[in-house]
Design an enzyme around this catalytic site. Structure first.
Site, short mmCIF file in Angstrom:
data_model
loop_
_atom_site.label_atom_id
_atom_site.label_comp_id
_atom_site.label_asym_id
_atom_site.label_seq_id
_atom_site.Cartn_x
_atom_site.Cartn_y
_atom_site.Cartn_z
N GLY A 215 2.42 2.08 10.81
CA GLY A 215 3.44 3.00 10.55
C GLY A 215 4.08 3.42 11.77
O GLY A 215 4.78 4.29 11.92
N ASN B 129 0.60 -1.23 0.11
CA ASN B 129 -0.04 -0.02 -0.05
C ASN B 129 1.08 1.19 -0.01
O ASN B 129 1.67 1.45 1.09
CB ASN B 129 -0.90 -0.12 1.26
CG ASN B 129 -1.59 1.19 1.44
OD1 ASN B 129 -1.75 2.06 0.42
ND2 ASN B 129 -2.42 1.20 2.74
N HIS C 237 -9.61 1.28 5.00
CA HIS C 237 -8.25 1.61 5.62
C HIS C 237 -8.26 2.48 6.69
O HIS C 237 -9.19 3.45 6.48
CB HIS C 237 -7.12 2.13 4.56
CG HIS C 237 -5.75 2.10 5.09
ND1 HIS C 237 -5.38 3.06 5.91
CD2 HIS C 237 -4.91 0.78 5.02
CE1 HIS C 237 -4.13 2.56 6.42
NE2 HIS C 237 -3.80 1.54 5.78
N SER D 41 3.27 -2.50 10.11
CA SER D 41 4.78 -2.49 10.40
C SER D 41 5.12 -3.88 10.10
O SER D 41 6.04 -4.41 10.72
CB SER D 41 5.03 -2.03 11.88
OG SER D 41 4.65 -0.83 12.16
N GLU E 139 -6.76 4.62 7.78
CA GLU E 139 -6.25 6.23 7.69
C GLU E 139 -7.63 6.88 6.96
O GLU E 139 -7.93 7.95 7.14
CB GLU E 139 -4.81 6.12 6.67
CG GLU E 139 -3.82 6.11 7.69
CD GLU E 139 -2.64 5.54 6.97
OE1 GLU E 139 -2.61 5.56 5.67
OE2 GLU E 139 -1.67 4.83 7.54
N GLU F 123 -5.63 -4.97 10.40
CA GLU F 123 -4.61 -4.21 10.61
C GLU F 123 -4.92 -3.39 11.89
O GLU F 123 -5.77 -2.22 12.08
CB GLU F 123 -4.73 -2.98 9.43
CG GLU F 123 -4.46 -3.51 8.08
CD GLU F 123 -3.74 -2.55 7.15
OE1 GLU F 123 -2.72 -2.65 6.61
OE2 GLU F 123 -4.33 -1.53 6.97
N LYS G 118 -0.11 4.47 -0.32
CA LYS G 118 -0.40 5.46 0.27
C LYS G 118 -0.14 6.84 -0.53
O LYS G 118 -0.17 6.61 -1.66
CB LYS G 118 0.15 5.77 1.85
CG LYS G 118 0.05 4.37 2.65
CD LYS G 118 0.27 4.54 3.89
CE LYS G 118 -0.18 3.13 4.50
NZ LYS G 118 -0.08 3.29 6.03
P1 PGA Z 1 2.80 0.01 7.48
O1 PGA Z 1 1.31 0.30 6.95
O2 PGA Z 1 3.46 -1.18 7.00
O3 PGA Z 1 3.52 1.46 7.23
O4 PGA Z 1 2.46 -0.03 9.10
C1 PGA Z 1 0.63 -0.78 6.78
C2 PGA Z 1 -0.74 -0.15 6.23
O5 PGA Z 1 -1.43 0.88 6.50
O6 PGA Z 1 -1.33 -1.05 5.35
#
Ligand code: PGA
Length: 252
Positions: free
Chosen positions: A173, A9, A95, A213, A97, A167, A11
Site C-alpha cells: 500500500g 485482496n 497477512h 504495490s 495487516e 509480501e 481488504k
Molecule cells: P497492495 O496490497 O497491492 O495495495 O500493496 C497488497 C496486499 O496487502 O496483499
C-alpha cells in the site's frame, strides 16, 4: 510447470452489490485467461454472494482470514468450514495487516493453516519483513522464522497444497514495490527453505506469489522472474480495468 496465480485482496472494501458487479465483469476475463488462475478475496459479508456470482467460472473466491477451531465461543471469528459453506476455495492467512493490527502470531498462523487444510481450503500464507528488519539485514532471518513456525508440523503432502505470498511490509500500500530482482531473491530463499524442510519434489510445485504495490505497469517485470509465480494484489485489484490488466499481464 507452476501455473501463475493472480489474486486480488480486497481488504475492507466493497459492499455485496459491488462485489457481485465486479465478479460478473471479471468472470469472463478469468475464463479466457488459461495462462493463470484468478482469485478474488472479498470481505466476509460478500463471500457468499461473490462465490454464487463466480459459480461455473474459473474465478475462485478466497477469504481474508479464518479461525482454527471448527466452532466455538469466538466472537467475531469465522471457522474454515463456514468459509467452505460460503463457497470459498482459498483463504489468506497471516497477512501483515492481521499480524500488525491484530497481533496475529506465527503460532496462530500455523493453527489456521492446519485448519484450512483440514477443511479442504487452499491456504495462501503470507510472510514478509518490515523496512526496519530489511535495513538491519534481517530479511532472511525473519522469513525463515515465519516460514518454520507458520508451517511447523506440515507433511510434504500438506505443503504441496498451500501457496505462499512474499509480501515485504514496506511495499504494501505504499507504492514502493520491491524490484523484481529483490523479490526473486526472497522467493529463491523461500524455495530453498522449502526444499530443506519438505524434500525435493513438492516444493518445486508450490506457488510463491509476490505482493506489495503490484500494478498493471510493474507486473510484467515481476512475472518475468522465474521464481515469481503470481501476485497478491491489494489496491490495484479493486477496479475491474486494472484487475483485468493484471490477469492479462505480459511478461517483460
Ligand atoms: P497492495 O496490497 O497491492 O495495495 O500493496 C497488497 C496486499 O496487502 O496483499
Amino acid at each position: 510447470m507452476r501455473k501463475p496465480v493472480i489474486a486480488g485482496n480486497w481488504k475492507m472494501y466493497k459492499t455485496i452489490a459491488e462485489a457481485v458487479d465486479f465478479v460478473e465483469k471479471i468472470r469472463p476475463v478469468a475464463d479466457k485467461a488459461s495462462h493463470c488462475e484468478a482469485i478474488v478475496a472479498p470481505p466476509f459479508t460478500a463471500l457468499r454472494a461473490a462465490a454464487e456470482a463466480a459459480r461455473g467460472s474459473a474465478l475462485r473466491v478466497a477469504a481474508q482470514n479464518c479461525h482454527w477451531d471448527k466452532e466455538g465461543a469466538h466472537t467475531g471469528d469465522v471457522a474454515t468450514v463456514m468459509l467452505r459453506d460460503a463457497g470459498c476455495t482459498h483463504v489468506i492467512i497471516g497477512h501483515s495487516e492481521r499480524r500488525h493490527d491484530c497481533g496475529e502470531t506465527d503460532e496462530q498462523v500455523n493453527k489456521k493453516v492446519k485448519a484450512a487444510l483440514a477443511a479442504g481450503l487452499t491456504p495462501i500464507v503470507c510472510v514478509g519483513e518490515t523496512l526496519e528488519e530489511r535495513e538491519k539485514g534481517e530479511t532472511e532471518k525473519v522469513l525463515e522464522c515465519q516460514f518454520m513456525r507458520g508451517l511447523a508440523g506440515l507433511t510434504p503432502a500438506d505443503f504441496s497444497r498451500i501457496m505462499i505470498a512474499y509480501e515485504p511490509v514496506w511495499a504494501i500500500g505504499t507504492g514502493r514495490t520491491a524490484t523484481p530482482e529483490m523479490a526473486a531473491q526472497a522467493h529463491g530463499f523461500l524455495r530453498r527453505l522449502a526444499r530443506q524442510q519438505f524434500g525435493a519434489s513438492e516444493p518445486d510445485g508450490v506457488r510463491i506469489l509476490y505482493g506489495g504495490s503490484v500494478k498493471p505497469d510493474n507486473i510484467g517485470g515481476l512475472m518475468a522472474q522465474e521464481e515469481i509465480d503470481g501476485a497478491l494484489v491489494g489496491g490495484a485489484s479493486l477496479k475491474v480495468d486494472s484487475f483485468t490488466a493484471l490477469i492479462n499481464y505480459l511478461r517483460g
